[in-house]
Design an enzyme around this catalytic site. Structure first.
Site, PDB file in Angstrom:
ATOM      1  CD  GLU A  96      -2.907  -1.261   0.066  1.00  0.00           C
ATOM      2  OE1 GLU A  96      -3.047  -0.264  -0.677  1.00  0.00           O
ATOM      3  OE2 GLU A  96      -3.541  -2.319  -0.087  1.00  0.00           O
ATOM      4  CB  CYS A 184     -11.371  -1.802 -19.541  1.00  0.00           C
ATOM      5  SG  CYS A 184     -12.949  -1.361 -20.321  1.00  0.00           S
TER       6      CYS A 184
END
Length: 191
Positions: A96, A184
């Site tokens: 992270e 996408c």
């Protein structure tokens, strides 16, 4: 083309290295990080893992993938703390990384200069499709960058965006499938 395993084999010859695993949410970044850490342990290398204290999902003292793989870690407030907790391990992993400060680049370079294999995982873009935190700068200094893709929940194509499905403009909003979905490019741009 240089593969991660090639960099791993040459570590003793060339010193340390910086590897980056990046991509959208749900692309398998933490799972790939854990896979690399398990391989390092099989090779009898000592490992140490860090994550930001702000990441309170799943477990405060472990990195955890969406598929429930986990690895114990040290949760820290800022990237400089990595150097304070570093105890001479061969491999240092940072998960992270997008939540850390800009000093992460210097920390990675310092460790690599000491011969450490540094593996950094994190989101490369925020929910607005903009570069996220120190990730672009860490990618620039890395010997290798692996960009993973999730599966677009709308059409099934490779997803590189983390689309936020709940209202809000805060850059940081911890969440899972209730807050984000992988999309996408085409589906990300369709509201």
């Amino acid at each position: 083309m240089v593969f991660t395993e090639d960099i791993f084999k040459r570590k003793n010859e060339t010193g340390g290295s910086v590897e980056v695993i990046c991509g959208s949410m749900f692309s398998g970044k933490t799972e790939e990080l854990i896979r690399r850490l398990n391989r390092a342990r099989i090779a009898r290398l000592s490992v140490q893992i860090f994550k930001p204290k702000t990441d309170t999902r799943y477990d405060e003292n472990a990195i955890v993938s969406h598929s429930a793989l986990s690895f114990p870690c040290v949760a820290i407030d800022n990237s400089a703390s990595i150097l304070l907790f570093y105890n001479g391990e061969h491999v240092v992993a940072i998960d992270e990384a997008q939540f850390f400060d800009a000093d992460l680049v210097e920390v990675c370079n310092t460790l690599a200069a000491k011969g450490v294999r540094v593996i950094v995982a994190g989101l490369d873009m925020d929910f607005k499709g903009r570069p996220f935190g120190p990730m672009p700068a860490v990618m620039a200094i890395a010997e290798s960058v692996t960009k993973l893709h999730a599966v677009c929940v709308r059409c099934g194509n490779p997803a590189l965006y983390s689309y936020r499905i709940v209202p809000g403009e805060d850059k940081i909003l911890l969440g899972e499938t209730e807050s984000y979905e992988p999309r996408c490019r085409n589906c990300y741009n369709i509201v």
